[in-house]
Scaffold this motif. Sequence first.
Motif, PDB file in Angstrom:
ATOM      1  N   GLU A  69      48.475 -14.720 -15.735  1.00  0.00           N
ATOM      2  CA  GLU A  69      48.728 -15.553 -14.495  1.00  0.00           C
ATOM      3  C   GLU A  69      49.819 -16.743 -14.688  1.00  0.00           C
ATOM      4  N   ALA A  70      49.675 -17.152 -15.903  1.00  0.00           N
ATOM      5  CA  ALA A  70      50.997 -18.088 -16.361  1.00  0.00           C
ATOM      6  C   ALA A  70      52.206 -17.431 -16.254  1.00  0.00           C
ATOM      7  N   LEU A  71      52.178 -16.251 -16.865  1.00  0.00           N
ATOM      8  CA  LEU A  71      53.621 -15.399 -16.696  1.00  0.00           C
ATOM      9  C   LEU A  71      54.039 -15.360 -15.295  1.00  0.00           C
ATOM     10  N   TYR A  72      53.291 -14.789 -14.348  1.00  0.00           N
ATOM     11  CA  TYR A  72      53.490 -14.579 -13.294  1.00  0.00           C
ATOM     12  C   TYR A  72      53.995 -15.932 -12.432  1.00  0.00           C
ATOM     13  N   ASN A  73      53.247 -17.147 -12.833  1.00  0.00           N
ATOM     14  CA  ASN A  73      53.607 -18.513 -12.129  1.00  0.00           C
ATOM     15  C   ASN A  73      55.031 -18.805 -12.648  1.00  0.00           C
ATOM     16  N   LEU A  74      55.428 -18.602 -13.741  1.00  0.00           N
ATOM     17  CA  LEU A  74      56.668 -19.093 -14.435  1.00  0.00           C
ATOM     18  C   LEU A  74      57.767 -18.220 -13.692  1.00  0.00           C
ATOM     19  N   GLY A  75      57.433 -16.827 -13.670  1.00  0.00           N
ATOM     20  CA  GLY A  75      58.427 -16.017 -12.734  1.00  0.00           C
ATOM     21  C   GLY A  75      58.510 -16.653 -11.232  1.00  0.00           C
ATOM     22  N   ALA A  76      57.504 -16.981 -10.731  1.00  0.00           N
ATOM     23  CA  ALA A  76      57.545 -17.567  -9.534  1.00  0.00           C
ATOM     24  C   ALA A  76      58.646 -18.791  -9.229  1.00  0.00           C
ATOM     25  N   LEU A  77      58.366 -19.509 -10.378  1.00  0.00           N
ATOM     26  CA  LEU A  77      58.991 -20.927 -10.502  1.00  0.00           C
ATOM     27  C   LEU A  77      60.606 -20.607 -10.619  1.00  0.00           C
TER      28      LEU A  77
END
Length: 670
Positions: free
Chosen positions: A358-366
């Motif tokens: 989930e954190a990896l995805y959130n960083l990608g979204a940022l």
Amino acid sequence: AGSPGIRKAPGAASGAADALAGAARLGEALRLRQSSVHAARAALFRIGTDELLPAPIRGAALTELALAHENLLPSFVTRRASGLSSGSGGWADGAAFALTSEANPLLNRTRAVELFRQAALLGNATAQFRLGTLQASGALGVERDPVQAVLNYYFAALNGSVEAAMALGFRHSLGLGVPKDCQAAVIYYELAANQAVDEIEADGVAPLVEREWLSLDRKTRGYAGRSSRGEDEEVVDYYKHAAEKGDVSAIVALGQIYFYGARGVERDHARAADFFRAAAAQGDPMAQANLGHLLVKGMGVEQDIPGALANFSAAAEAGSPNGINGLGYMHLYGLGVARDADQARKYFSEAAEANNAEALYNLGALYVSGVGVKRRNYPTALNYFSMAAQKGHTLAMHKLAQMNLHGVGVLKNCDQALNMFKAVAERGRAVRLLSRGFSFWNNEDDPDSALQVYLVAAELGFEVAQANAGWLLDDGADLRGGVPASAARAALEGGAVEAEDAVQEAAGGDDPLMAALLALQDLTSLKIPAVAGSLDSLRLYQLAAEQGNVEARLKIGDFFYYGLGGDGPNYELAAHHYKQGSDLKSAQAMFNLGYMHQYGIGLPRDLHLAKRFYDTAESTHADAKVPVSLALSGLYAHRMFRAVWFGESSADLPPVVAWLGDWGEDFAPA
């Protein structure tokens, strides 16, 4: 002239008032289920045949009836009415199980076929899709007609059927009755993938993907990757017993089971919250992070931002990556704390270092949006999405598909986009078909119904469904689902069900004598002998093999090796498929190639090459050790025999073999 009991419209005309009135009647008919299944059935039939009502209302009523008669997925018979129910939605809607064949008083799949046909003509997307699957597979007595199937899929997709979009996407990806066209396949799969993402975002969690392969060796009713339903119940009971004793890990496990809907348990976020709350109170960081997720989203509980923040903070202090990621989420959106995108990025980065998906995805979204970072960086975003996708993160797969399709941060790659969109689409509501099919086979001992469900999922492109449907056909499941031949023909010609329902309604709808006479009619109808399934199963195995299913590839090889199609063996084609299986690291395929080289069956006789395949099979899979040892012993004896009798090379063989060869020259055949 219409059949008796069917109202005919004196003229065209139905406005908004008619539509509202029809919708109200449909809702009332479904609510009758609470008092009488037969009363609801009669009301739905009257709505479906009332030509004064708008076509969408009539089509929804007939489709609801068809689902009940087919008894494969939830219908008004098996769940309490809610709005227009599944008659206006997708064929895979609903989480509840259908009744068993013995318990459903409306079970009649011949009638279901005709009702689907009528509803499809009225433009109902669910009926159009279901009729298309029947025409594609030849199930329930419907004659195979791939062209008509594609037309029904097309119209169903236009009318909003996600399942039909998936079916068209799969066909375009392989060129099945339509041009092989990646761009066309992507268009359809993207529609289905977008719907899956909307559902995941609305539910707050992706559906649990359980892919059970039925045994392909015909020896057991076991399957890979999951225990039987009885064992599932034992596991859940064990956790409950341990939880009552105060075992925190068991309490957390029960929370996870209810959160995802695993081990045969229906998803229940409220119960999951209760378990997580109990474990969180004892300081378990996983439970605290999971409870925080439920509280911030308001899933199964009232939204509680302060409570979510407290639980995320406690989990983060214990080093939980989920808790740290949760704090990042709270800071990103300013929930219970000041909005701070930079601090959110720091939390996401810390959790990502622990490989939190989930954190990896959130960083990608940022990095895609440019929020919390110096500037947008699409290649960096692509990298984070890729790492999250490798961990099974569905939303990350969706973002990767879009970036590959449009060339954002990477060169355009239609094939990669197609694969990703397909993977996302198969995590939407249609994945429920796999669990339903397995439940019919494993829990209800109903292989014919399991086959029907798997055939539908096979049309959507589910590789496991294609393999399972092929295996069920080989194992004796009936492609027609027990539909009598005469009844199937009547349904396809049309009118049979209309007349029968009209007679029933004229007789009072639920007359026991009429029901008995109709049952006797079905019993005395001529039935086509059961299909062995070889050609139909071959088609399904070929679809699965095209998607990399090595067991299906082996079954195709066996099909040609043993000549199961009735045209006799074709050893060359068998060897071709075994070679493809060998390339996929199948020990069985390697063993088969060794055997064929040893005896010159479909391949040149080459004892050295045979040994190489046997050796490779043994090194590929530990279970191959015993059969390979026996085969090598036989091969050694075979080499000695040919050296003695035919004068072939005796290199690496005992000296006595060469002596026996010289002695036996006078006796060798000319």
